[in-house]
Scaffold this active site. Structure first.
Site, PDB file in Angstrom:
ATOM      1  N   THR A   1      -4.016   6.240   2.187  1.00 52.39           N
ATOM      2  CA  THR A   1      -4.261   7.623   2.600  1.00 52.39           C
ATOM      3  C   THR A   1      -5.031   8.374   1.514  1.00 52.39           C
ATOM      4  OG1 THR A   1      -2.081   7.476   3.678  1.00 52.39           O
ATOM      5  CG2 THR A   1      -3.234   9.550   3.880  1.00 52.39           C
TER       6      THR A   1
ATOM      7  N   GLU B   1       0.867  -1.180   0.000  1.00 56.96           N
ATOM      8  CA  GLU B   1       0.000   0.000   0.000  1.00 56.96           C
ATOM      9  C   GLU B   1       0.901   1.227   0.000  1.00 56.96           C
ATOM     10  OE1 GLU B   1      -2.483   2.561   3.276  1.00 56.96           O
ATOM     11  OE2 GLU B   1      -2.529   0.377   3.491  1.00 56.96           O
TER      12      GLU B   1
ATOM     13  N   LYS C   1     -10.957  -1.080   7.265  1.00 59.18           N
ATOM     14  CA  LYS C   1      -9.724  -0.838   8.004  1.00 59.18           C
ATOM     15  C   LYS C   1     -10.102  -0.337   9.397  1.00 59.18           C
ATOM     16  CE  LYS C   1      -5.842   2.469   7.769  1.00 59.18           C
ATOM     17  NZ  LYS C   1      -5.161   3.437   6.875  1.00 59.18           N
TER      18      LYS C   1
ATOM     19  N   ARG D   1       0.979  10.265   0.938  1.00 61.87           N
ATOM     20  CA  ARG D   1       1.503  11.179   1.961  1.00 61.87           C
ATOM     21  C   ARG D   1       2.637  12.039   1.431  1.00 61.87           C
ATOM     22  NH1 ARG D   1       1.836   7.131   7.264  1.00 61.87           N
ATOM     23  NH2 ARG D   1      -0.281   6.275   7.075  1.00 61.87           N
TER      24      ARG D   1
END
Length: 239
Positions: free
Chosen positions: A75, A47, A135, A51
């Site tokens: 994210t 993943e 998640k 960011r």
């Protein structure tokens, strides 16, 4: 209710590998070196998080040059990032929270998405969007393993991918919970290792993560009877 997420083999990959590296890289070169290290360690999934400014290019480079590494985008916090991830070739999406706009855009593209949840209300919203894997984030400060066990009682069949505070020291505890499909973690891809170019150590830690997962039974979908009054699990959950 929104349409359910499209069928995918990704759940099976999560259930088999059981550890999803959460990656932060600055550029394509770092991404490719790190991706190769993950594969050297036997981890076929990553993943790459949005960011950094170079995240989209990194995802595109890995999906192009290392197609055997199932690469997702993490994210993801808005619909525009969903589109960027799709254009880059991401195979799945992960979000720190639950946004109906983000989920629906992912469903529009036919891409699996795992939004972050922390409360029963979050979970109910995710179920209303047709999701059955979420998640749990940030796992450690939201109660960790006891919280997941408690939330599993009123939501049978839901599977969790706890992330945030998961480490080599406690991953087994999380993975031993029947409703946990896999865990997300960064201990094998620590930013300091990436910045130092220590990809041999990343490969070594990845191999250790693979061995840890292999020592446990593969995850299976958790389908339990609906909770009933007087059930100790329900009582423990405060339901």
């Amino acid at each position: 209710m929104s349409p359910a997420a499209p069928p995918t083999d990704l759940d099976q990959l999560f259930a088999t590998v059981r550890v999803v590296p959460v990656v932060v890289v600055e550029d394509e070169a770092q991404a490719l070196a790190l991706g190769a290290a993950l594969l050297d360690g036997g981890l076929p999934i990553a993943e790459i998080t949005f960011r950094t400014a170079g995240a989209r290019a990194a995802i595109a480079a890995v999906t192009r040059e290392l197609p055997e590494l199932v690469t997702g985008a993490g994210t993801v916090v808005n619909a525009d990032q969903v589109d960027q991830a799709v254009d880059a070739g991401a195979r799945f999406l992960v979000s720190p929270g639950l946004s109906a706009d983000v989920v629906r855009r992912a469903q529009h593209h036919g891409l699996p998405i795992f939004p972050g949840v922390a409360t029963p209300s979050d979970i109910m919203a995710a179920l209303a969007l047709g999701l059955d894997v979420v998640k749990f984030f940030p796992a450690a400060i939201n109660g960790g393993v006891p919280a997941i066990k408690a939330l599993s009682a009123p939501f049978p069949g839901l599977r969790f991918v706890p992330t945030g505070g998961v480490s080599a020291a406690n991953a087994t505890e999380y993975l031993s919970v029947p409703s946990v499909l896999a865990v997300g973690g960064s201990w094998m891809v620590e930013k300091s290792l990436v910045e130092a170019g220590d990809f041999a150590e990343i490969a070594r830690r990845s191999a250790q993560a693979v061995a840890l997962a292999a020592s446990l039974a593969p995850a299976v979908p958790t389908v339990s009877p609906a909770p009933v009054a007087g059930d100790p699990a329900v009582a423990a959950a405060g339901m």
